[in-house]
Scaffold this motif. Structure first.
Motif, PDB file in Angstrom:
ATOM      1  N   SER A 170       9.231  91.239  85.789  1.00 30.31           N
ATOM      2  CA  SER A 170       8.181  92.003  86.475  1.00 30.31           C
ATOM      3  C   SER A 170       7.320  92.785  85.480  1.00 30.31           C
ATOM      4  O   SER A 170       6.099  92.838  85.621  1.00 30.31           O
ATOM      5  CB  SER A 170       8.806  92.958  87.496  1.00 30.31           C
ATOM      6  OG  SER A 170       9.516  92.219  88.468  1.00 30.31           O
TER       7      SER A 170
ATOM      8  N   ARG B 190       8.818  92.077  96.318  1.00 31.33           N
ATOM      9  CA  ARG B 190       8.844  90.653  95.943  1.00 31.33           C
ATOM     10  C   ARG B 190       7.887  89.869  96.850  1.00 31.33           C
ATOM     11  O   ARG B 190       7.130  89.017  96.388  1.00 31.33           O
ATOM     12  CB  ARG B 190      10.246  90.075  96.075  1.00 31.33           C
ATOM     13  CG  ARG B 190      11.121  90.343  94.908  1.00 31.33           C
ATOM     14  CD  ARG B 190      12.460  89.594  95.087  1.00 31.33           C
ATOM     15  NE  ARG B 190      13.287  89.774  93.942  1.00 31.33           N
ATOM     16  CZ  ARG B 190      13.144  89.125  92.797  1.00 31.33           C
ATOM     17  NH1 ARG B 190      12.166  88.264  92.651  1.00 31.33           N
ATOM     18  NH2 ARG B 190      13.943  89.342  91.783  1.00 31.33           N
TER      19      ARG B 190
ATOM     20  N   GLN C 218      18.105  99.586  89.924  1.00 26.02           N
ATOM     21  CA  GLN C 218      19.332  98.880  90.310  1.00 26.02           C
ATOM     22  C   GLN C 218      20.021  98.251  89.102  1.00 26.02           C
ATOM     23  O   GLN C 218      21.008  97.546  89.248  1.00 26.02           O
ATOM     24  CB  GLN C 218      19.000  97.771  91.315  1.00 26.02           C
ATOM     25  CG  GLN C 218      18.408  98.288  92.604  1.00 26.02           C
ATOM     26  CD  GLN C 218      17.966  97.123  93.460  1.00 26.02           C
ATOM     27  OE1 GLN C 218      18.767  96.577  94.219  1.00 26.02           O
ATOM     28  NE2 GLN C 218      16.720  96.707  93.326  1.00 26.02           N
TER      29      GLN C 218
ATOM     30  N   ALA D  72      13.772  92.905  86.084  1.00 31.12           N
ATOM     31  CA  ALA D  72      12.774  93.922  85.743  1.00 31.12           C
ATOM     32  C   ALA D  72      11.920  93.448  84.574  1.00 31.12           C
ATOM     33  O   ALA D  72      10.711  93.666  84.548  1.00 31.12           O
ATOM     34  CB  ALA D  72      13.456  95.245  85.406  1.00 31.12           C
TER      35      ALA D  72
ATOM     36  N   ALA E  10      11.852  99.372  90.863  1.00 34.07           N
ATOM     37  CA  ALA E  10      12.941  99.161  91.834  1.00 34.07           C
ATOM     38  C   ALA E  10      14.069  98.361  91.184  1.00 34.07           C
ATOM     39  O   ALA E  10      15.250  98.661  91.387  1.00 34.07           O
ATOM     40  CB  ALA E  10      12.416  98.435  93.077  1.00 34.07           C
ATOM     41  N   GLN E  11      13.710  97.387  90.382  1.00 32.14           N
ATOM     42  CA  GLN E  11      14.729  96.571  89.712  1.00 32.14           C
ATOM     43  C   GLN E  11      15.443  97.360  88.614  1.00 32.14           C
ATOM     44  O   GLN E  11      16.667  97.263  88.470  1.00 32.14           O
ATOM     45  CB  GLN E  11      14.079  95.306  89.150  1.00 32.14           C
ATOM     46  CG  GLN E  11      13.618  94.375  90.252  1.00 32.14           C
ATOM     47  CD  GLN E  11      12.631  93.332  89.794  1.00 32.14           C
ATOM     48  OE1 GLN E  11      11.857  93.540  88.863  1.00 32.14           O
ATOM     49  NE2 GLN E  11      12.636  92.186  90.466  1.00 32.14           N
TER      50      GLN E  11
ATOM     51  N   GLU F 230      12.789  96.459  96.726  1.00 35.43           N
ATOM     52  CA  GLU F 230      12.638  95.258  95.894  1.00 35.43           C
ATOM     53  C   GLU F 230      12.270  94.044  96.749  1.00 35.43           C
ATOM     54  O   GLU F 230      11.362  93.287  96.392  1.00 35.43           O
ATOM     55  CB  GLU F 230      13.933  94.983  95.125  1.00 35.43           C
ATOM     56  CG  GLU F 230      13.838  93.734  94.265  1.00 35.43           C
ATOM     57  CD  GLU F 230      15.138  93.337  93.602  1.00 35.43           C
ATOM     58  OE1 GLU F 230      15.083  92.429  92.768  1.00 35.43           O
ATOM     59  OE2 GLU F 230      16.202  93.916  93.933  1.00 35.43           O
TER      60      GLU F 230
ATOM     61  N   SER G 276      17.034  98.290  97.017  1.00 33.81           N
ATOM     62  CA  SER G 276      17.156  96.872  97.339  1.00 33.81           C
ATOM     63  C   SER G 276      16.110  96.466  98.381  1.00 33.81           C
ATOM     64  O   SER G 276      15.468  95.415  98.252  1.00 33.81           O
ATOM     65  CB  SER G 276      18.563  96.585  97.853  1.00 33.81           C
ATOM     66  OG  SER G 276      18.694  95.223  98.172  1.00 33.81           O
TER      67      SER G 276
ATOM     68  N   LEU H 290       7.724  96.975  91.556  1.00 35.77           N
ATOM     69  CA  LEU H 290       8.857  96.056  91.617  1.00 35.77           C
ATOM     70  C   LEU H 290       9.758  96.252  90.397  1.00 35.77           C
ATOM     71  O   LEU H 290      10.987  96.316  90.525  1.00 35.77           O
ATOM     72  CB  LEU H 290       8.360  94.607  91.694  1.00 35.77           C
ATOM     73  CG  LEU H 290       9.427  93.513  91.705  1.00 35.77           C
ATOM     74  CD1 LEU H 290      10.407  93.698  92.860  1.00 35.77           C
ATOM     75  CD2 LEU H 290       8.763  92.141  91.770  1.00 35.77           C
TER      76      LEU H 290
END
Length: 128
Positions: A45, A13, A36, A42, A32-33, A9, A6, A29
């Protein structure tokens, strides 16, 4: 683990907002998304990353994730890895999309394929 993703992310961002043409920022990014299970974010991105490198299958896979169609996204990422087997990014998108659908055996099989095509050094870096 989720807390670190988080935080990553949030940082990424800000980075991509300031550096919209930074390919690695969008890719990081997206990872990371994906970690999660924020598939729609995602997808956005991955679509941005795909646009920067002009890769239609990544753009379409990202759009599929954005719309919540993980199966269609998986197909695009699968095609991409077949065309560019040495591109770790495509494998990571495919593996995370499969994992998100509960297709753990497929994800493990593709992790092995990634290792075969990209080498042991990639797996070592990913586990650090």
């Amino acid at each position: 683990h989720q807390g670190k993703l988080s935080l990553a992310e949030q940082t990424l961002r800000k980075y991509t907002a300031l550096n919209p043409s930074a390919q690695e920022g969008w890719h990081s990014l997206a990872l990371a998304q994906l970690g999660q299970r924020k598939f729609a974010l995602a997808g956005s991105s991955i679509r941005a990353f795909g646009s920067l490198i002009n890769e239609k299958k990544l753009i379409l896979g990202g759009e599929a994730l954005e719309s919540g169609d993980l199966l269609r996204a998986e197909r695009y990422f699968n095609h991409y890895t077949r065309e560019k087997p040495k591109d770790v990014k495509g494998w990571m998108y495919l593996i995370n999309t499969q994992s998100g659908q509960g297709k753990i055996e497929n994800a493990i099989a593709n992790l092995k394929q990634m290792k075969k095509h990209c080498g042991d050094a990639v797996i070592t870096r990913l586990s650090e």
